[in-house]
Enzyme design. Structure first.
Site, PDB file in Angstrom:
ATOM      1  CG  ASP A  63      -2.033   1.143   1.341  1.00  0.00           C
ATOM      2  OD1 ASP A  63      -2.168   1.818   0.184  1.00  0.00           O
ATOM      3  OD2 ASP A  63      -2.793   1.019   2.154  1.00  0.00           O
ATOM      4  CG  ASP A  86      -3.246   3.589  -3.554  1.00  0.00           C
ATOM      5  OD1 ASP A  86      -4.119   2.965  -3.757  1.00  0.00           O
ATOM      6  OD2 ASP A  86      -3.219   4.310  -2.585  1.00  0.00           O
ATOM      7  CD  GLU A  87      -5.366  -0.837  -1.431  1.00  0.00           C
ATOM      8  OE1 GLU A  87      -5.144  -1.844  -0.539  1.00  0.00           O
ATOM      9  OE2 GLU A  87      -6.309  -0.038  -1.266  1.00  0.00           O
TER      10      GLU A  87
END
Length: 374
Positions: A10, A100-101
């Protein structure tokens, strides 16, 4: 079932971190990225209670010296693609769940390294070396444990659960909201049964939890508290649509409230769309009124798109056709008819250019034939 090793990464305050990387003078200051609604808040801003999906005006009341940076989606998505390419070099067993993860099945991969700790540090160093950004990493025996592990040492840290015993010992004394999927509304229902901490779930049988909260939520709660999660890293799944919706405890009745909530839901949905490198053809708005009447309104675009401006304008046009004479209990936004960017169709302008080139080539061929015959 064969024991798995799952990694969840993350990126730390992703959009804000990109802005700070590109403008070091912002480092250590409370900043948010957003227009009227906050998309990302730096950790310095979060100390004041500022969070994503909050209106900027409300955030300024909490932090008077807050710095607001306009959204530069193209820049963030370029960085996101770079991160995804880096992760994909390790293995194809990756499930990107946002810009983003993502989850990575490292069951076989991690055996090549001295330890899980070594792999976690190497993963973080690789991301930082290539992007200048930090990420938090969690390694677990399933997706649930990996996700909670990545939150344990934020920002920039890593945490590892080797088995369910370690996991249950860790979460037992935590607030029930640590379980992904337990939102504010569900927390209120759990509070009525005096389930405030994860360990409180252990006082109930599976049958009791199902009878109180329904089969789906009851089983989910019971299994999560026990550290059980059979979901696989789904790297082959075809996505048909992406969407988000919010149910409101207190119905919305003003135009300002509705517009604000729609903007927040739109942002989350658009972030998922671009995070998965998808283009969409259809925008859909879902509205449920206080009397339970539910309507959906859709609009199909002329060309596939992922442009925030195009999709937001489309949603606003759809929204203008809705009669809000009754109070609103639920709002939802979804994008459908999806295509991966790598296999997208030509846009109208590109088709025109392509056709024009073909016409020129055909004309040249005709001229050559005429010259040859003469």
């Amino acid at each position: 079932m064969k024991e798995k090793t799952i990694l969840h990464y993350d990126m730390d305050a992703f959009y804000a971190s990109v802005e700070i990387r590109d403008n070091p003078s912002l480092k250590g200051k409370p900043i948010v990225v957003g227009n009227s609604i906050i998309t990302t808040a730096s950790y310095e801003a979060r100390k004041f209670g500022v969070r994503s999906a909050m209106p900027v005006m409300e955030a300024r009341k909490l932090c008077h010296h807050l710095l607001v940076i306009p959204v530069s989606m193209g820049k963030y998505m370029e960085v996101s693609r770079k991160i995804k390419n880096l992760v994909a070099r390790l293995t194809e067993k990756v499930e990107f769940i946002a810009s983003d993860e993502g989850y990575v099945d490292i069951t076989e991969l991690v055996k090549r390294y001295p330890s899980k700790e070594y792999f976690a540090r190497r993963f973080q160093k690789g991301i930082y070396k290539n992007t200048g950004l930090t990420c938090s990493v969690g390694i677990g025996y399933n997706k649930l444990s990996a996700k909670i592990a990545s939150d344990a040492k934020k920002p920039g840290g890593y945490y590892i659960f080797n088995n369910s015993q370690e996991f249950v010992e860790y979460i037992s004394g935590k607030n029930i909201k640590i379980i992904p999927g337990v939102g504010k509304k569900f927390q209120e229902l759990l509070g009525e049964r005096n389930i405030l901490m994860v360990r409180d779930v252990h006082n109930y049988s599976l049958y009791e939890l199902i009878s109180y909260f329904g089969k789906s939520r009851g089983e989910f709660l019971y299994c999560s508290a026990m550290g059980e999660d059979n979901r696989q890293v789904d790297y082959k799944r075809k996505i048909h649509s992406v969407g988000n919706e919010n149910t409101f405890r207190y119905p919305l009745e003003s135009e300002v409230e509705i517009k604000r909530e729609l903007e927040s839901i739109f942002h989350k949905t658009h972030e998922r769309l671009v995070g998965k490198d998808l283009l969409c053809k259809t925008v859909t708005l879902k509205v449920r009124f206080e009397n339970r009447k539910t309507i959906t309104r859709s609009k199909t675009l002329e060309n596939l798109a992922d442009s925030r401006e195009i999709l937001k304008n489309t949603l606003e046009n759809i929204n203008e056709s809705v009669d809000y004479s009754m109070r609103v209990k639920l709002l939802g936004v979804s994008f459908g008819n999806l295509v991966q960017k790598s296999i997208r169709q030509l846009s109208f302008s590109e088709r025109e250019l392509f056709n024009k080139k073909n016409r020129v080539d055909l004309l040249k061929e005709k001229i050559k034939k005429i010259e040859k015959n003469n």
